[in-house]
Motif scaffolding. Sequence first.
Motif, PDB file in Angstrom:
ATOM      1  N   TRP A   1       0.842  -1.206   0.000  1.00 54.75           N
ATOM      2  CA  TRP A   1       0.000   0.000   0.000  1.00 54.75           C
ATOM      3  C   TRP A   1       0.871   1.248   0.000  1.00 54.75           C
ATOM      4  N   LYS A   2       1.971   1.209   0.763  1.00 57.72           N
ATOM      5  CA  LYS A   2       2.858   2.376   0.810  1.00 57.72           C
ATOM      6  C   LYS A   2       3.488   2.638  -0.547  1.00 57.72           C
ATOM      7  N   ARG A   3       3.875   1.571  -1.232  1.00 56.05           N
ATOM      8  CA  ARG A   3       4.442   1.750  -2.568  1.00 56.05           C
ATOM      9  C   ARG A   3       3.420   2.344  -3.520  1.00 56.05           C
ATOM     10  N   ALA A   4       2.197   1.861  -3.419  1.00 63.02           N
ATOM     11  CA  ALA A   4       1.148   2.359  -4.317  1.00 63.02           C
ATOM     12  C   ALA A   4       0.824   3.830  -4.046  1.00 63.02           C
ATOM     13  N   GLN A   5       0.896   4.229  -2.770  1.00 64.26           N
ATOM     14  CA  GLN A   5       0.560   5.599  -2.405  1.00 64.26           C
ATOM     15  C   GLN A   5       1.757   6.537  -2.433  1.00 64.26           C
ATOM     16  N   GLY A   6       2.947   5.987  -2.691  1.00 62.21           N
ATOM     17  CA  GLY A   6       4.148   6.825  -2.733  1.00 62.21           C
ATOM     18  C   GLY A   6       4.624   7.284  -1.375  1.00 62.21           C
ATOM     19  N   VAL A   7       4.306   6.535  -0.326  1.00 59.98           N
ATOM     20  CA  VAL A   7       4.730   6.893   1.034  1.00 59.98           C
ATOM     21  C   VAL A   7       6.148   6.389   1.246  1.00 59.98           C
ATOM     22  N   ARG A   8       7.075   7.265   1.541  1.00 56.68           N
ATOM     23  CA  ARG A   8       8.476   6.884   1.714  1.00 56.68           C
ATOM     24  C   ARG A   8       8.867   6.780   3.179  1.00 56.68           C
ATOM     25  N   GLU A   9       8.156   7.471   4.071  1.00 62.04           N
ATOM     26  CA  GLU A   9       8.533   7.451   5.468  1.00 62.04           C
ATOM     27  C   GLU A   9       8.267   6.072   6.072  1.00 62.04           C
ATOM     28  N   PRO A  10       9.217   5.561   6.877  1.00 65.95           N
ATOM     29  CA  PRO A  10       8.994   4.246   7.512  1.00 65.95           C
ATOM     30  C   PRO A  10       7.929   4.325   8.587  1.00 65.95           C
ATOM     31  N   TRP A  11       7.162   3.273   8.709  1.00 67.63           N
ATOM     32  CA  TRP A  11       6.171   3.149   9.762  1.00 67.63           C
ATOM     33  C   TRP A  11       6.729   2.230  10.842  1.00 67.63           C
ATOM     34  N   ALA A  12       6.570   2.651  12.077  1.00 64.45           N
ATOM     35  CA  ALA A  12       7.140   1.892  13.196  1.00 64.45           C
ATOM     36  C   ALA A  12       6.225   0.735  13.603  1.00 64.45           C
ATOM     37  N   THR A  13       5.783  -0.033  12.613  1.00 66.08           N
ATOM     38  CA  THR A  13       4.949  -1.198  12.945  1.00 66.08           C
ATOM     39  C   THR A  13       5.790  -2.362  13.441  1.00 66.08           C
ATOM     40  N   ARG A  14       7.088  -2.332  13.105  1.00 66.95           N
ATOM     41  CA  ARG A  14       8.000  -3.373  13.552  1.00 66.95           C
ATOM     42  C   ARG A  14       9.394  -2.761  13.683  1.00 66.95           C
ATOM     43  N   GLU A  15      10.070  -3.092  14.759  1.00 69.67           N
ATOM     44  CA  GLU A  15      11.388  -2.528  14.969  1.00 69.67           C
ATOM     45  C   GLU A  15      12.391  -3.086  13.948  1.00 69.67           C
ATOM     46  N   ARG A  16      13.130  -2.175  13.324  1.00 67.68           N
ATOM     47  CA  ARG A  16      14.237  -2.538  12.438  1.00 67.68           C
ATOM     48  C   ARG A  16      15.384  -1.590  12.738  1.00 67.68           C
ATOM     49  N   LEU A  17      16.563  -2.132  12.934  1.00 76.78           N
ATOM     50  CA  LEU A  17      17.706  -1.340  13.342  1.00 76.78           C
ATOM     51  C   LEU A  17      18.700  -1.201  12.200  1.00 76.78           C
ATOM     52  N   LEU A  18      19.306  -0.018  12.126  1.00 75.39           N
ATOM     53  CA  LEU A  18      20.363   0.251  11.163  1.00 75.39           C
ATOM     54  C   LEU A  18      21.539   0.852  11.922  1.00 75.39           C
ATOM     55  N   VAL A  19      22.693   0.196  11.856  1.00 71.88           N
ATOM     56  CA  VAL A  19      23.873   0.678  12.558  1.00 71.88           C
ATOM     57  C   VAL A  19      24.919   1.100  11.535  1.00 71.88           C
ATOM     58  N   ALA A  20      25.475   2.301  11.729  1.00 66.57           N
ATOM     59  CA  ALA A  20      26.525   2.805  10.848  1.00 66.57           C
ATOM     60  C   ALA A  20      27.867   2.286  11.345  1.00 66.57           C
ATOM     61  N   VAL A  21      28.589   1.602  10.477  1.00 70.04           N
ATOM     62  CA  VAL A  21      29.850   0.963  10.853  1.00 70.04           C
ATOM     63  C   VAL A  21      31.002   1.745  10.250  1.00 70.04           C
ATOM     64  N   GLY A  22      31.988   2.096  11.095  1.00 73.18           N
ATOM     65  CA  GLY A  22      33.165   2.812  10.635  1.00 73.18           C
ATOM     66  C   GLY A  22      34.431   2.025  10.873  1.00 73.18           C
ATOM     67  N   GLY A  23      35.547   2.657  10.582  1.00 73.27           N
ATOM     68  CA  GLY A  23      36.831   1.979  10.700  1.00 73.27           C
ATOM     69  C   GLY A  23      37.624   2.399  11.915  1.00 73.27           C
ATOM     70  N   SER A  24      36.959   2.817  13.000  1.00 70.15           N
ATOM     71  CA  SER A  24      37.683   3.209  14.204  1.00 70.15           C
ATOM     72  C   SER A  24      37.903   2.005  15.107  1.00 70.15           C
ATOM     73  N   LYS A  25      38.769   2.206  16.094  1.00 70.77           N
ATOM     74  CA  LYS A  25      39.078   1.110  17.011  1.00 70.77           C
ATOM     75  C   LYS A  25      37.886   0.750  17.879  1.00 70.77           C
ATOM     76  N   ARG A  26      37.016   1.704  18.136  1.00 66.17           N
ATOM     77  CA  ARG A  26      35.854   1.450  18.986  1.00 66.17           C
ATOM     78  C   ARG A  26      34.592   1.197  18.157  1.00 66.17           C
ATOM     79  N   GLY A  27      34.783   1.023  16.832  1.00 67.12           N
ATOM     80  CA  GLY A  27      33.622   0.712  16.003  1.00 67.12           C
ATOM     81  C   GLY A  27      32.985  -0.614  16.355  1.00 67.12           C
ATOM     82  N   GLY A  28      33.807  -1.572  16.831  1.00 70.77           N
ATOM     83  CA  GLY A  28      33.254  -2.850  17.267  1.00 70.77           C
ATOM     84  C   GLY A  28      32.301  -2.705  18.432  1.00 70.77           C
ATOM     85  N   ASP A  29      32.563  -1.721  19.312  1.00 69.77           N
ATOM     86  CA  ASP A  29      31.651  -1.489  20.440  1.00 69.77           C
ATOM     87  C   ASP A  29      30.285  -1.027  19.954  1.00 69.77           C
TER      88      ASP A  29
END
Length: 890
Positions: free
Chosen positions: A229-257
């Motif tokens: 339905w979101k694709r059909a209506q052109g809705v781009r904003e995510p809906w918080a109906t289910r938790e999904r996580l995105l983590v930005a990973v870098g090349g620092s020594k504490r990136g593993g933390d």
Amino acid sequence: MLAVAAAEEASARRGRLKIFFGAAPGVGKTYAMLESALAKKREGVDVRIGWLETHGRQETANLATGFERLAPRRIDYRGIELEEFDLDTALTLRPKILIVDELAHTNAAGSRHARRWQDVEELLEAGIDVYSTLNVQHVESLNDVVAQITGVTVRETVPDGVFDRADEIELVDLPPDELLGRLRAGKVYIPAQAERAAENFFKKGNLIALRELALRRAAERVDAQAAEWKRAQGVREPWATRERLLVAVGGSKRGGDVVRAAYRMATRLRAPWIALSVETPAYSRLDEDDRDLLAANLELAARLGAETLVVKGERVVDEILAVAREREATRVIVGRERERRWLRFARRSLGEELVLRAEDVEVLVTSGELAEGPTSEPQRSDDRARLADYAFGLAVVCGSSIACWLTNDVFTLADQAMIYLFGVLIVSTRVTRGPALATAVASVAALDFFFVEPYFTFDVSHLRYLITFGVMLIVALTVSTFTLRLREQADAARQRERRTAALYAMSRQFVIETGVGEIGATAVAAVRDLLEVDAVILIADRRGGFSPCGGAESALAKSERELAVARWVFEHGRVAGFGTDTLPASVGFYVPLIGTAGHLGVFGIELARRATPPTPAQRQILETFVAQTALALERALLVERTAQSQVAIETERTRNALLSAVSHDLRTPLASIQGSADVLADAAVELPAETRRELLATIRGEAARLNQLVGDLLELTRLESGALAARKEWYPLEEVVDSVLERLRGRLSGRPLVRELPDEVVLVPLDPILIGQVLENLLDNSAKYGAPGTPVEVRGGVDGERAWLEVADRGPGVPEGAEEQVFERFFRAADGSRASGTGLGLAVARAIVKAHDGAIVARRRDGGGSVFRVELPMRSAGLPPRPAAPRIEP
């Protein structure tokens, strides 16, 4: 838009399917379905029952009395009369809504479709709405999970596509304790069945697990509907109906933390998570240690269960937000950057930028440093730039100064500033960021020092010069920055194009190539072009060893130590080798080749030979290469195994045919020989001379028949193996025909013979003995199958570049559709049982004709009978030109 319009039009014609979905029998699916249908009936909708299973439940039967019910179709199955849903009657009556219970039911033999869901599909195609019921254990993709939980393998399943295409899913839920109470009360099964069910399938633990599966599957279906339905209506904003996580990973020594923090949060929330790395143009300026840290952090995320993703872009914030919206992430996790006080007022940190721009995503900043990795657009000093770049910038400034000095009398200060800006532009297209910025500053300083009064000082005589210098510096810095950015974008585009072209070329070759060796060579060549190192593909054989199918010349394929690492990777199904935590001392990096049916082998790459480790983007494209290679190799191996199976089947068929021929064509004459010999050898029996002659003739004739069979088998074997080659020479066609007719005079006695050949001598390149054998076999076949007293016709001639021979008869003719089959070994026509023979004559004829590069065909003759036509080429390599032949008067 056209696709959407077509889909809407097809949906409007198609009926709607509503599935009442439950975790187990007895939760009330059928009852809920009838209640919903009754509400529609009260609205005046035509609702009928096509099939209903009450399972002896009185309340369900009472609710069904208000509906018109279709009569079942009766099928006789092994003496038992079965009742099934009558699909044809339903299609004829065409009610608005039809109730068809038990979607996963298997129809009785003799029905139009094997499964009831196929009946429902036909109803939907006819525009009839359908109500049906389904339990979670009948969903195809969950079949093995249910079997593992309950210990019961369900045989009746419904494809997930049917479930996903349903227009409406209504979950009928009941707590396990209430369901067990209904079971004990006899509302699910009769008491005897209820006791057995409670001890097996209906255990409370099983019901809890099945309930969770049903809730999750229904939630996935609703989630897919929301996304559509979101694709059909052109809705781009995510809906918080289910938790999904995105983590930005870098090349620092504490990136593993940061990665570990994201893992802990995803585990608590039971949410999927993505580890994202953004390769900006600054990635090329990172040193090897930082690249190794970035690769290690991505590998850590993969080991912890994250989906790793590497994207390229100019700005990290833009790429993170784009991926977050595309993948509908509800939370973005970034590490806290190392504080740089001198940059505090110049720019915002990554976390601050995300918080300001991510209005629809929650941003969490945790401990860790990302500023030094490629995910945060590192602001590195330019002390790594080569000294030659600074020298080139200084040379351009000197050149600009000389040009301005020479034109000082002609150009104004503004013109001279343009000359310096042009020099800045030239430098920006050739060197890195540091020398370009230094050139911009040096150009402003040179303009002030040489061409602004007082000369040869940095003093400024008027305020307007400060404004000029400031504007010039800003323009120079802007020009250099944008020029560098365009150049970096062009480099990134070329790299993307190269990777895309490599993947496309490899995929195209995989479609063309069918052999395992060719596919392996293509994949190794693609990896060699991408990483500029050697690679090898090792395919496991049935004995547990490896055989290279690509890159056999690589050192990895010759080292016992490296082969041991490859064997470990194959047995454990995990990557190992150089750059990993497992067996890192090896030269190669090894990835298992995993197909749909299991492990196929190992892909090894000599990463230790590279001067720099592969970038995350290169690793990602490498993973794609390996996955595509595994699928292509699996396809090729399946083709080879199928060919081997076909050969085995053909061998078995030939063996059976040979045994059949031996059992009949050998035993029959042997029995005649043995019987005649026994009678002749019995001294107690006085035989007339005539009888003895007949018995001896029988022995002689059957022995000749055996000799012909063995000779045909040997000759056919020699022809097919190539041991017997055609010795061609220019030979008169009529001499071959006449010599064969003379040999077969006795065999053809009693039959009129028609011989039609050209008057002139026709010289044809052939082996007269072998072609004579072909003609003899064809005439013998006509003598066997032709009707007694009917003529046998032999014709020949030359048409252009081909000579031809035809043998025709008036027998039963070649069986319809068996024009090719008659040339197979041991083939006999169905009506030819009365004719003796080995079934090898025509097979031998075809083998001889093929040895002459010719063709032989059979066809039915108008008016009855068969025609066999042999065509031979009039040109043959290795023979002298055809000699002139004298005309022979008839």
